[in-house]
Design an enzyme around this catalytic site. Structure first.
Site, PDB file in Angstrom:
ATOM      1  N   GLU A  66       0.851  -1.183   0.000  1.00  0.00           N
ATOM      2  CA  GLU A  66       0.000   0.000   0.000  1.00  0.00           C
ATOM      3  C   GLU A  66       0.885   1.231   0.000  1.00  0.00           C
ATOM      4  OE1 GLU A  66      -1.379  -2.206   2.696  1.00  0.00           O
ATOM      5  OE2 GLU A  66      -2.825  -2.973   1.255  1.00  0.00           O
ATOM      6  N   ASP A  94      -5.215   8.214  10.958  1.00  0.00           N
ATOM      7  CA  ASP A  94      -3.909   7.603  11.178  1.00  0.00           C
ATOM      8  C   ASP A  94      -3.321   7.962  12.532  1.00  0.00           C
ATOM      9  OD1 ASP A  94      -3.273   6.210   8.621  1.00  0.00           O
ATOM     10  OD2 ASP A  94      -3.674   8.213   7.808  1.00  0.00           O
TER      11      ASP A  94
END
Ligand SMILES: Cc1ncc(COP(=O)(O)O)c(C=O)c1O
Ligand SMILES: Cc1ncc(COP(=O)(O)O)c(C=O)c1O
Lengths: 393, 254, 393, 254
Positions: free
Chosen positions: D45, D56
């Site tokens: 990714e 995140d």
């Protein structure tokens, strides 16, 4: 017994107008006109409208649920902290500015300690487009920078009092001197129920809107228009006078007045006038005041600038002497702790002055069905620096 | 006869000096009095210092504060003045605020004044009405005159009333201003002096506040029976000292 | 046209819920319940009572006489500055805390920039005895020390956001992260009409009490329940949404939204989203936001921390795009000057955010008979340091 | 066949690595990809950095911020990846927030992905419903899979719905927590893995968030088809550099 002022300006042994001849014309003009003017429909209308639309009255009577549960009694807060400018002081300055205009004055002077009354005065002067000079102890100017800035923002001139200990007492002396020097065009807006008659009565009447509202608010909330206790802090005594006013002669209502014990009544650093004071004359009024054996007025001490005054208004001296009111004095530490408690239990950061009143909950017992009304006289924003320092926030 | 009345009978124009007892130095009271009498002053007001002298200007305030710091008290002043009448013959007036007198005990205070030979009192925060109600009898009993102030704002009616109650003299405040020296009087003041003069009061008037030099002294006394000098004298004392008092008095009367 | 949110959570092209799956259960729970809960009689009762007895509502609609004379038009101020804690923010936090309780949450998080929303959140958490964590940019914590102290006084934990530029945007990111990490027991009280649906609509509804009151107050004062203009500053847009709410679909009422131009729209230091922003996604909502060509969100700038946000709520994006509202941007200097003007002409020291709105008086002409309602969204006490510095008071 | 499907057909257990394009250094993208493929990683990714990566954890945030500071942009990344398929054969997924893609122009973005040979996208702030309404057709047109997340809080009903919409794999968030390494999974997580396994979804699941070492990799892949490592890999990169990537991969698969 009647606890209101008598025709000569006395509450029992206290009150009167012990003023220099230079002040006579002004004070006399006020004395002869204050009742008449404040009874005029046009005055009442303007006053009421400003209180409603500008100050934000009525202030709520707030049932403090968590506090009531903890102390197992019914605790109401009269929310003067929600008034425009953050304290009850503005009820009085609105009234006096309207009075001053009707007396043809166009220059306003005031004294201030913590700055709350100074801000409230500067505010109404801005509102009316009138010149405003506020006397403030040079020391207090340094200690209360934000309120000094507020006054300046509002267009007032803040004049430092350099004499004496450079605090509230001296600022009051300076304001009186200014009035002596400007006898024609100037009105002196005193900030508490102190000074020569008719000030204590006039200020008490302007503040009496507090108990007037409390009456109908309690009627709505509790089905009766009086509480068992009214409790307020006393510096000069104006917020207390306002809360007591309509209950003064109602013996069903017990009155508690809370003074600042400072570092302790016997510490030499205190402002507990009822405990430490003797009868005397201060700022034109016969009342209780802290003084030396020789009759020199002593410098009081309290962590809260608004209670840091060596006297009390003559009404309070009378309430004390006749035992109509119970006087309790609360040291700095308990008051500060209550500042924190009220913040964390009710989400209301009180002025340190105000916090003193609540400490009564720790020193007196109340019954579950008893109704207590505390005067939440002001908000604590002005005291943040003190709180920050004290609690190391 | 009260020494004040006596003095106004003897002299056409009275020069009276005010100073704060205990200032510049605690023990200056008697030396100052002696110097003043020797210099030909007609009357003296001895200021009893107070922590909060709200009718006084900066100079007197500061002298008052300094006197308190020096240790001056009511008791101390009475002790200093004990036996003063062996040396001092001119009228002596005590000028002070009401609170220290109350704390001393009003009757006690009057008695001590009488013992010393004080002729009168000026109490700026004791208005005439309160005086009549609270202290007139007592003061009379101890032979103390109480002098009242009038100002440019005092109404004619009230002046007449004060005139009626007054003994000794009426203290005529020169302008709407707390005490403090000024170098000349303006038209407003002269008109005011004239107005009072034209009222032909029974009690003699003495002008106070703002008398600082020969010119103002002259102006004041041309419309009244005398003048009181306070701030200007106190400043002189501070700068020049007790010994040079005669020079100050000479400069006024020159 | 209808300017309210549609069933899918959009205002025209804007709105929606662009959220990570981790937030889905929480946001969905809220979406499914917010209308039902807030319509419950017990909710309404508790909300209304707290607004009345705790917050101090209704806030006055004050006719600013001197200002009206000077600008020859009818100027009313909706006095949200008189709300408990000093700004409109508390209308929303009261509503959301009641919502959170009914959803069974007992931990509250919030983001704050200037600290007003943080204080309002900490306040209602203290009132309800609930845990409170406020995220605030590490830089803002330093700049806004008094509000940090207020939150701590109120028992809240203030957590510094150390990421990014350490200001509001980053505090919001941190709060969202916290919510992701605490999906079960926590409610996130967003402070403006931003964020994923249903937040913009929910917050707007809680703030709509402002225009609801304005309607009956105008009816009383002017004999008609709508003004010609409603004017408010827009940061995220909650105070504006509250003032516009009941007039959104009433075309007789013109809407003016005032954004912060900062140092000038073309200076690179601005927060004028409508002028500088493009359609995009910020904090879960499709709206206008300031961003680079590459879609990175830019740091805004305004002297007023509450307008220092790179987006606007989706309602406002829609009002802008459809030209229902006129957007005006006002630079720092004019806003600051208006802070002083309002202080000296009306005795009201406004928040710097609020001051922006009044500058409209200098850039638009109004007719003598036109009625203008300005939202006086907050008081300037929090901004005193900035005023002091700026005007060298 | 999409490389992702192909991979899941070929391999039983997928190791996928996430990194932020442009971090630690702007030009590291291609070298990292080469190292990863060489080390036997099954899928990658590539994080498209965003100023406000609200889903995140701190490690990825910081790498993202650093990448932006280094000058990474969407255009720059596409330029770097141009021709990548000459060297890289494993599936490549772009992971990024919706706003930068919108600004690039969604169709333009898809087209460039297709040209490069990107197999799929993970867009954390594009919920499945919005995807279906706004972008499904477009992504399909350019042969891009869009992968969705599920979390321990996702209801069974919703998981089934996501399973139906999904292609490639389902990104199974290990715990209610933003990404960030942890050293072991607890009972709660294991139960959750088991629960999902027992649902027998059509789409393979890959566990992400909190995979940091052989132990967590083991735990995750015993209940799912694969695992994604993000934060732990980024920290390794920062400390040890691109050259030592094989050691990291070995430590996971040991
Ligand atoms: C909030 C507050 N409470 C009480 C006081 C004390 O004054 P008073 O005794 O006249 O009410 C002050 C004076 O500044 C004050 O600001
Ligand atoms: C007084 C005041 N006005 C306005 C704002 C801007 O927020 P909003 O646009 O959501 O009303 C703030 C934000 O802190 C504020 O404190």
């Amino acid at each position: 017994m009647n606890y209101n002022v008598n025709e000569k300006g006395y509450y029992g042994d206290f009150g009167g107008a012990y003023i220099p001849e230079m002040l006579y014309p002004n004070v006399e003009e006020l004395r002869q006109n204050y009742l008449r003017i404040s009874a005029e429909p046009s005055f009442k209308k303007e006053y009421d409208e400003l209180l409603k639309n500008y100050v934000g009255r009525p202030t709520p009577l707030y049932f403090a649920k968590r506090l009531s549960e903890k102390y197992n009694t019914k605790i109401y807060l009269k929310r003067e902290d929600l008034c425009h400018t953050g304290a009850h002081k503005v009820n009085n300055t609105i009234g006096q500015i309207l009075m001053a205009r009707r007396l043809g004055k166009h220059r306003i002077i005031a004294e201030t300690g913590a700055g709350q009354h100074g801000v409230a005065t500067a505010t109404v002067c801005a509102l009316m487009g009138m010149e405003c000079i506020v006397y403030m102890g040079a020391l207090d100017i340094k200690r209360q920078a934000p309120n000094v800035a507020r006054m300046k923002m509002l267009g007032a001139e803040v004049r430092p009092a350099q004499s004496g200990s450079k605090t509230l007492k001296d600022a009051t002396n300076e304001a009186i001197r200014d009035w002596i020097n400007n006898p024609v065009d100037t009105h002196y807006i005193i900030g508490s129920v102190v000074g020569p008659h008719p000030y204590p009565d006039m200020v008490a009447r302007f503040q009496s809107v507090i108990s007037e509202e409390t009456q109908w608010q309690l009627q709505e909330l509790e089905g009766r228009n009086y509480p068992d206790y009214v409790i307020a802090c006393v510096g000069g005594g104006s917020n207390a006078a306002g809360l007591y006013y309509h209950y003064l002669n109602d013996e069903r209502v017990k009155i508690i007045a809370v003074e600042a014990a400072g570092k302790g009544i016997n510490s030499g650093e205190s402002a507990a006038t009822s405990a430490l004071g003797k009868e005397g004359i201060i700022h034109g009024s016969k009342t209780l005041l802290m003084q030396t054996a020789d009759g020199q007025i002593t410098e009081p001490y309290s962590i809260s600038a608004g209670l840091d005054y060596p006297g009390v208004g003559p009404m309070h001296a009378h309430l004390f002497r006749t035992q109509r009111a119970e006087f309790i004095s609360i040291p700095d530490q308990e008051a500060m702790d209550w500042g924190l408690t009220l913040s964390q239990m009710e989400g209301i950061i009180p002025a340190i002055e105000t916090a003193h009143a609540f400490a009564v909950l720790d020193v007196r017992r109340f019954k579950p069905e008893e109704i207590l009304v505390f005067n939440c006289s002001g908000r604590g924003d002005k005291d943040l620096d003190t709180y920050i320092d004290y609690f190391k926030l | 006869m009260n020494r004040i009345d006596q003095k106004f009978k003897e002299e056409n124009t009275i020069l009276s000096i005010y100073f704060s007892a205990g200032h510049p130095n605690l023990e200056d009271t008697v030396p100052i009095l002696k110097q003043l009498q020797a210099a030909g002053v007609d009357m003296v007001e001895i200021g009893l210092p107070f922590s909060d002298p709200l009718a006084d200007g900066p100079t007197i305030q500061e002298s008052s504060t300094q006197a308190l710091r020096n240790g001056m008290t009511t008791e101390k002043l009475f002790t200093q003045l004990k036996g003063i009448r062996e040396h001092i013959h001119i009228p002596l007036v005590l000028m002070g605020y009401y609170n220290p007198m109350m704390q001393f005990g009003l009757e006690n205070f009057c008695q001590r004044c009488q013992e010393i030979g004080i002729d009168g009192l000026i109490i700026p925060d004791l208005p005439v009405e309160v005086y009549q109600e609270e202290s007139q009898d007592l003061f009379n009993r101890y032979g103390l005159y109480n002098m009242f102030l009038i100002t440019p704002q005092t109404s004619e009616e009230r002046i007449r009333y004060i005139d009626k109650v007054s003994k000794g003299f009426i203290y005529m405040v020169s302008s709407a201003s707390v005490t403090g020296a000024q170098s000349a009087f303006g038209d407003v003041q002269t008109e005011y002096f004239q107005r009072i003069q034209d009222m032909h009061l029974n009690t003699p008037t003495v002008v106070g506040f703002g008398i600082s030099n020969a010119e103002t002294y002259q102006a004041a006394t041309s419309h009244s029976r005398g003048a009181i000098i306070g701030s200007a004298f106190i400043k002189f004392l501070e700068n020049e000292g007790v010994e040079r008092i005669p020079e100050f008095i000479k400069s006024i009367r020159s």
